[in-house]
Design a protein around this motif. Structure first.
Motif, PDB file in Angstrom:
ATOM      1  N   HIS A  12       0.843  -1.188   0.000  1.00  0.00           N
ATOM      2  CA  HIS A  12       0.000   0.000   0.000  1.00  0.00           C
ATOM      3  C   HIS A  12       0.880   1.240   0.000  1.00  0.00           C
ATOM      4  CE1 HIS A  12      -2.881   3.031   1.389  1.00  0.00           C
ATOM      5  NE2 HIS A  12      -3.771   2.249   0.782  1.00  0.00           N
ATOM      6  N   TYR A  15       0.347   2.987   3.634  1.00  0.00           N
ATOM      7  CA  TYR A  15       0.573   2.086   4.760  1.00  0.00           C
ATOM      8  C   TYR A  15       1.547   1.007   4.306  1.00  0.00           C
ATOM      9  CZ  TYR A  15      -3.587   4.640   6.036  1.00  0.00           C
ATOM     10  OH  TYR A  15      -4.472   5.657   6.290  1.00  0.00           O
ATOM     11  N   ASP A  18       1.489  -2.832   4.861  1.00  0.00           N
ATOM     12  CA  ASP A  18       0.285  -3.561   4.446  1.00  0.00           C
ATOM     13  C   ASP A  18       0.448  -4.089   3.021  1.00  0.00           C
ATOM     14  OD1 ASP A  18      -0.516  -2.559   6.863  1.00  0.00           O
ATOM     15  OD2 ASP A  18      -2.196  -1.400   6.077  1.00  0.00           O
ATOM     16  N   VAL A  65      -7.244  -0.841  12.006  1.00  0.00           N
ATOM     17  CA  VAL A  65      -5.820  -0.508  12.062  1.00  0.00           C
ATOM     18  C   VAL A  65      -5.540   0.771  11.276  1.00  0.00           C
ATOM     19  CG1 VAL A  65      -5.164  -2.935  12.389  1.00  0.00           C
ATOM     20  CG2 VAL A  65      -5.152  -1.949  10.092  1.00  0.00           C
ATOM     21  N   ASN A  66      -4.316   1.237  11.342  1.00  0.00           N
ATOM     22  CA  ASN A  66      -3.898   2.474  10.664  1.00  0.00           C
ATOM     23  C   ASN A  66      -4.778   3.653  11.064  1.00  0.00           C
ATOM     24  OD1 ASN A  66      -1.747   1.225   9.217  1.00  0.00           O
ATOM     25  ND2 ASN A  66      -3.212   0.442   7.738  1.00  0.00           N
ATOM     26  N   TYR A  71      -6.710  -1.848   7.230  1.00  0.00           N
ATOM     27  CA  TYR A  71      -5.540  -2.489   6.632  1.00  0.00           C
ATOM     28  C   TYR A  71      -5.552  -2.221   5.131  1.00  0.00           C
ATOM     29  CZ  TYR A  71      -2.011  -5.992   5.575  1.00  0.00           C
ATOM     30  OH  TYR A  71      -0.866  -6.624   5.145  1.00  0.00           O
ATOM     31  N   GLY A  73      -5.853   0.454   3.742  1.00  0.00           N
ATOM     32  CA  GLY A  73      -6.848   1.475   3.430  1.00  0.00           C
ATOM     33  C   GLY A  73      -8.237   0.922   3.160  1.00  0.00           C
TER      34      GLY A  73
END
Length: 150
Positions: A12, A15, A18, A65-66, A71, A73
């Motif tokens: 990603h 991120y 990920d 998450v994030n 995860y 996005g």
């Protein structure tokens, strides 16, 4: 056997930890690593197993998450249905019966689906990635987990 075409692992852009793999036939997006493992080669972490309820919770937890962006996005992670999980085995290879280029370091073991076994509601379907066959097990058994997003 079904048509097979995967893209990934894809990192990603925002991120960087990920990685996802897209099934170009079904449109499903899979977490490239099964739960417990991470990184482009799924070499970080330890292989983990979970009961059926815990498996579903692990997949849904990816949505938070994030800092709530999800995860990769994505905010629709879940445990795959039996039908969805059955799209992953590659029956031309065994031990594991999956494309390890797209799903690195996959343990050849039993992976939960979200589908309850109609013949016995305490059981749910799994896919066994040694040869790609399916079966069912009691939901209190600890099996591997691979999460999907659509």
């Amino acid at each position: 056997p079904q048509a097979r075409s995967f893209t990934g692992p894809t990192q990603h852009a925002m991120y960087g930890a990920d990685y996802t793999t897209t099934d170009n036939v079904t449109g499903l997006v899979w977490k490239s690593c099964f739960q417990g493992k991470s990184g482009v080669a799924c070499a970080t972490g330890a292989a983990t197993t979970a009961t059926w309820i815990a498996a579903g919770l692990q997949c849904r937890a990816l949505n938070d998450v994030n800092a709530g962006a999800g995860y990769g996005g994505r905010k629709d992670w879940r445990l795959p249905t039996k039908k969805e999980l059955e799209t992953l085995p590659n029956y031309q290879v065994i031990n594991p019966a999956i494309d390890t280029t797209n799903f690195p370091a996959t343990v050849a073991g039993f992976y939960w689906s979200s589908s309850t076994y109609a013949g016995s509601s305490p059981n749910a379907w799994y896919v066994y990635f040694v040869a790609g066959n399916v079966g069912n097990s009691n939901k209190t058994t600890a099996l591997y987990v691979r999460c999907v997003s659509n």
